[in-house]
Structures are given as structure tokens and as C-alpha cells.
Design an enzyme around this catalytic site. Structure first.
Site, PDB file in Angstrom:
ATOM      1  N   ASP A   1      -6.814  17.775 -15.900  1.00 46.85           N
ATOM      2  CA  ASP A   1      -7.087  16.416 -16.343  1.00 46.85           C
ATOM      3  C   ASP A   1      -6.651  16.325 -17.805  1.00 46.85           C
ATOM      4  O   ASP A   1      -7.254  16.927 -18.690  1.00 46.85           O
ATOM      5  CB  ASP A   1      -8.595  16.133 -16.201  1.00 46.85           C
ATOM      6  CG  ASP A   1      -8.960  14.708 -16.562  1.00 46.85           C
ATOM      7  OD1 ASP A   1      -8.205  14.064 -17.306  1.00 46.85           O
ATOM      8  OD2 ASP A   1     -10.020  14.228 -16.108  1.00 46.85           O
TER       9      ASP A   1
ATOM     10  N   ARG B   1       0.833  -1.210   0.000  1.00 45.16           N
ATOM     11  CA  ARG B   1       0.000   0.000   0.000  1.00 45.16           C
ATOM     12  C   ARG B   1       0.861   1.250   0.000  1.00 45.16           C
ATOM     13  O   ARG B   1       0.517   2.262  -0.607  1.00 45.16           O
ATOM     14  CB  ARG B   1      -0.948   0.001   1.214  1.00 45.16           C
ATOM     15  CG  ARG B   1      -1.714   1.315   1.369  1.00 45.16           C
ATOM     16  CD  ARG B   1      -2.890   1.185   2.331  1.00 45.16           C
ATOM     17  NE  ARG B   1      -2.548   0.593   3.600  1.00 45.16           N
ATOM     18  CZ  ARG B   1      -1.936   1.231   4.599  1.00 45.16           C
ATOM     19  NH1 ARG B   1      -1.559   2.494   4.461  1.00 45.16           N
ATOM     20  NH2 ARG B   1      -1.685   0.612   5.737  1.00 45.16           N
TER      21      ARG B   1
ATOM     22  N   TYR C   1     -16.154  16.070 -17.108  1.00 46.96           N
ATOM     23  CA  TYR C   1     -16.593  14.678 -17.026  1.00 46.96           C
ATOM     24  C   TYR C   1     -17.641  14.508 -15.931  1.00 46.96           C
ATOM     25  O   TYR C   1     -17.492  15.031 -14.823  1.00 46.96           O
ATOM     26  CB  TYR C   1     -15.372  13.789 -16.773  1.00 46.96           C
ATOM     27  CG  TYR C   1     -15.702  12.361 -16.422  1.00 46.96           C
ATOM     28  CD1 TYR C   1     -16.513  11.592 -17.234  1.00 46.96           C
ATOM     29  CD2 TYR C   1     -15.203  11.780 -15.264  1.00 46.96           C
ATOM     30  CE1 TYR C   1     -16.830  10.284 -16.917  1.00 46.96           C
ATOM     31  CE2 TYR C   1     -15.495  10.474 -14.930  1.00 46.96           C
ATOM     32  CZ  TYR C   1     -16.320   9.733 -15.759  1.00 46.96           C
ATOM     33  OH  TYR C   1     -16.623   8.447 -15.430  1.00 46.96           O
TER      34      TYR C   1
ATOM     35  N   LYS D   1      -7.480   5.040 -20.049  1.00 45.75           N
ATOM     36  CA  LYS D   1      -7.744   5.459 -21.418  1.00 45.75           C
ATOM     37  C   LYS D   1      -6.485   5.301 -22.292  1.00 45.75           C
ATOM     38  O   LYS D   1      -5.993   4.202 -22.451  1.00 45.75           O
ATOM     39  CB  LYS D   1      -8.268   6.894 -21.411  1.00 45.75           C
ATOM     40  CG  LYS D   1      -9.385   7.154 -20.378  1.00 45.75           C
ATOM     41  CD  LYS D   1     -10.575   6.233 -20.496  1.00 45.75           C
ATOM     42  CE  LYS D   1     -11.792   6.674 -19.707  1.00 45.75           C
ATOM     43  NZ  LYS D   1     -11.661   6.741 -18.254  1.00 45.75           N
TER      44      LYS D   1
END
Length: 377
Positions: free
Chosen positions: A170, A46, A98, A195
Site C-alpha cells: 500500500d 463495468r 490502516y 488521498k
């Protein structure tokens, strides 16, 4: 090194254990300490993992940044970044963005006392008018999803930086191959690496990159404390995908621009929203700020019924959310990616039934045009 070389080699030398050329998957939850009270470079996945570190270093290099962090999803990246703000802080958000980011801001952050204000950031005077003493962050997308509006990142950064306001961009739609916001003055760039960076529709993941050591420490602490980091196997898949990012982006770009020109001449298409077209109102900004246009854009047809027919009569384009994979996808923001926005907000932003968004893949462009032509008959 040039971008194409960095995509293959940055952060990814032969593995020191056995000389593996491709970075191994360190599929382990924990790492042995070297001695009492003496951990090695990694102690718990982690907090850090060799596979993840290699991907983080690679993405940082591609964006021209010093510090990179990868996350379980693009929304995990956004949520982690936005967690650096507190109740009473004021955030300025571009109003065309978005739908998932909108939902996060309105449904999660705002109820916790963080002031979220949506502003048309194409209008720099509107940005200046929205600034307050408690403004702590400005969140941008460019090109925007799905209306393909562009924001002048250099101008926004010049307004924010003297006031100590953190700027975010972004960069999912273009990838660092076609746009590098850090070089334009933005403080933190983020991606849904699901993406274009991964590019094969088989991983959901996110990333954040910065040059600021203080912001980097905040992101690292939040990533660890919130447990939002990307898993080693998914990091491995993303590294495999990023090696072909430049060649994929060139084909995405050329295919999409060819299709955009074809759609612009079609009688059932009323508008094509593609920054590479001279008809785009911000085409000059695109030429100045971007080195290419990517593979995703939107267009409008004559009405919602034509849109419905188009979406359901294609053979190569797949009716599905997401973008950036090698296969071509098509979707209607009204009923799919932006459904989480209230109807009145969607209509105000012109996210209406006639709007179609396509993610153009790397198939042969003639086949893609023939598919669209047949469905539009």
C-alpha cells in the site's frame, strides 16, 4: 519522460473523436457493437471505459508498471486484490496497518477460511519464521498508518519471490512520486487514490498496478466480476488531480518536514514520528528507499487531555479523517481512523490517546505552525 511530464500526458493524448485536450467523461453504461458478434474496444462500462482506461494507463506509467486498474474506493481495491486468495491460503500481514484494512482481513477474509497472521515485518527473521507451505501473500504498508514505521521492501521481496509468494504494498502515504515499490521487487502496488493522487478531497477511489501479466489478468477478471471499478466521472476528477501531483507533493513534503522539526522542540510534544527526522529509528532506510517523505505523519503529546484540547482548538487544521488533500487535516487514530480495531490491539500497537496524526496541506507553513502553536498553549 520524467515524472512531471508523465503525470500530465501519460495515457492522455488528445481524444480521437474531436481532439479534446482534456480526456472527456464517457458517461455511458454501454457501447454499440460494430457488427454481429463484433464488439469494439469497449462494450460495457463495468468491463472497461475510455475515461477509466486513460487514468489506468497514466497511473501504471507513474508507478513504472505495465498494467493499471482503478476502483470505486481504496477498500474496493484492497478487497478485489485479496479476493484472489482461497480458503486454506495463509496471508502474512504487517501488524501495524490502516484500521480499515485490518477490519477487512479480520471480519471478512478470516471467517471465509483464509488464514490471516499479523507479523512485525520490520523483523525479517520474524517474517521467515512465519512462512508456511500454504503462505500465498504478504501485505505491506510503508510508511505505516499511523505509526510511520518503514518496511524494507527489497528485502521482503527477496524472501517472497523464490517461494512464489505474491507481495503487495500500500503506497498511499507517499504516492509514486516519492516511492515506487514495483522497482523494489514488489508484485502489486495499491493506492487509495482518494488521498495524494487525487489530492482534492472530492473523490473516493483506489488503484492497483503490476508488471506481472498473470496477476494482471486475475485483477482484471476480479474487477469485472465483482463490479468494483471506478466510475467515469470520478476517473475524470482523479485525472485532473494527478496532473498536479508532483508540485503538490513537493509542498506537502516541505511543509510537513518543517512542522515536524518545530513539533520536535515543543514542550508538550513527547515524540514526533516522521521518517525525515534523524530521530526516526529507520531514517537510513527512508533515505535509501524513498525520495521524499510525503505530507502525513504522527506525533505524541503529553497526555490524552492535551490531545483533546489540541484537536478542538484549531482554526486552519480540520478535524477529519482521510489525508492527502490540499487542506490540512488532523485526527486521533484512537477515536477515529483505527476505532474498528479492538482496544487491546490498539494498545498493544501503541495506538493510544496521546497519538495525533496530521495530514499537512499546501497552505503557507507559517500559518499552519501558528495554528498549532495557539492550540497547544
Amino acid at each position: 519522460m520524467k515524472f512531471e511530464t508523465l503525470a500530465i500526458h501519460a495515457g492522455q493524448g488528445p481524444d480521437p473523436a474531436y481532439g479534446a485536450v482534456m480526456s472527456p467523461i464517457y458517461q455511458t453504461s454501454t457501447f454499440a457493437f460494430q457488427d454481429y458478434n463484433k464488439p469494439g474496444e469497449f462494450d460495457y462500462t463495468r468491463s472497461g471505459n475510455p475515461t477509466r482506461k486513460r487514468l489506468e494507463d497514466c497511473l501504471a506509467a507513474l508507478e513504472g508498471g505495465k498494467f493499471g486498474y482503478v476502483f470505486a474506493t481504496g477498500m474496493a481495491a484492497s478487497a478485489t486484490l485479496l479476493s484472489m486468495f482461497n480458503a486454506g491460503d495463509h496471508l502474512i500481514i504487517h501488524d501495524d496497518l490502516y484500521g480499515g484494512t485490518y477490519r477487512l482481513l479480520v471480519s471478512v477474509l478470516a471467517p471465509k477460511g483464509i488464514e490471516v497472521e499479523f507479523v512485525n515485518l520490520r523483523d525479517l527473521d520474524a517474517l521467515k519464521a512465519a512462512l508456511r507451505p500454504n503462505t500465498k501473500g504478504i501485505w505491506t504498508e510503508t510508511p505505516t498508518n499511523p505509526l510511520m514505521n518503514l518496511l524494507d521492501l527489497s528485502a521482503i521481496a527477496q524472501i517472497a519471490k523464490p517461494k512464489g509468494i505474491v507481495t503487495f504494498c500500500d503506497n498511499t502515504f507517499l504516492s509514486p512520486f516519492y516511492q515506487r515499490p514495483l522497482e523494489l521487487g514488489i508484485d502489486i502496488v495499491m493506492h487509495s487514490t482518494t488521498k495524494y493522487i487525487n489530492g482534492h478531497s472530492d473523490v473516493v477511489a483506489g488503484a492497483a498496478i503490476t508488471n506481472d501479466p498473470e496477476l494482471a489478468e486475475k485483477i482484471k477478471m476480479l474487477q469485472n466480476a465483482m463490479g468494483t471499478a471506478q466510475a467515469p466521472f470520478d476517473c475524470f476528477l482523479t485525472m485532473r488531480g494527478v496532473k498536479t501531483l508532483p508540485v503538490r507533493m513537493e509542498r506537502h513534503n516541505s511543509n510537513a518536514l518543517t512542522i515536524a522539526h518545530w513539533l520536535e522542540a515543543h514542550p508538550k510534544v513527547t515524540q514526533v514520528l516522521h521518517p525525515g527526522l534523524e530521530s526516526h529509528p529507520q531514517h537510513e532506510l527512508a533515505l535509501r528507499q524513498m525520495s521524499g517523505y510525503g505530507g502525513t505523519f504522527s506525533f505524541r503529546v503529553t497526555d490524552g487531555e492535551v490531545a483533546k484540547h489540541l484537536l478542538t482548538h484549531l482554526n486552519i487544521f480540520v478535524l477529519a479523517e482521510s489525508l492527502g488533500g490540499v487542506e490540512s487535516l488532523i485526527e486521533q487514530p484512537w477515536t477515529m481512523t483505527h476505532l474498528s480495531m479492538p482496544e487491546d490491539v490498539r494498545r498493544k500497537l501503541t495506538l493510544t490517546e496521546d497519538l495525533i496524526r496530521i495530514s499537512v496541506g499546501i497552505e503557507h507553513v507559517d500559518d499552519l505552525i501558528a495554528d498549532l502553536e495557539e492550540a497547544l498553549k
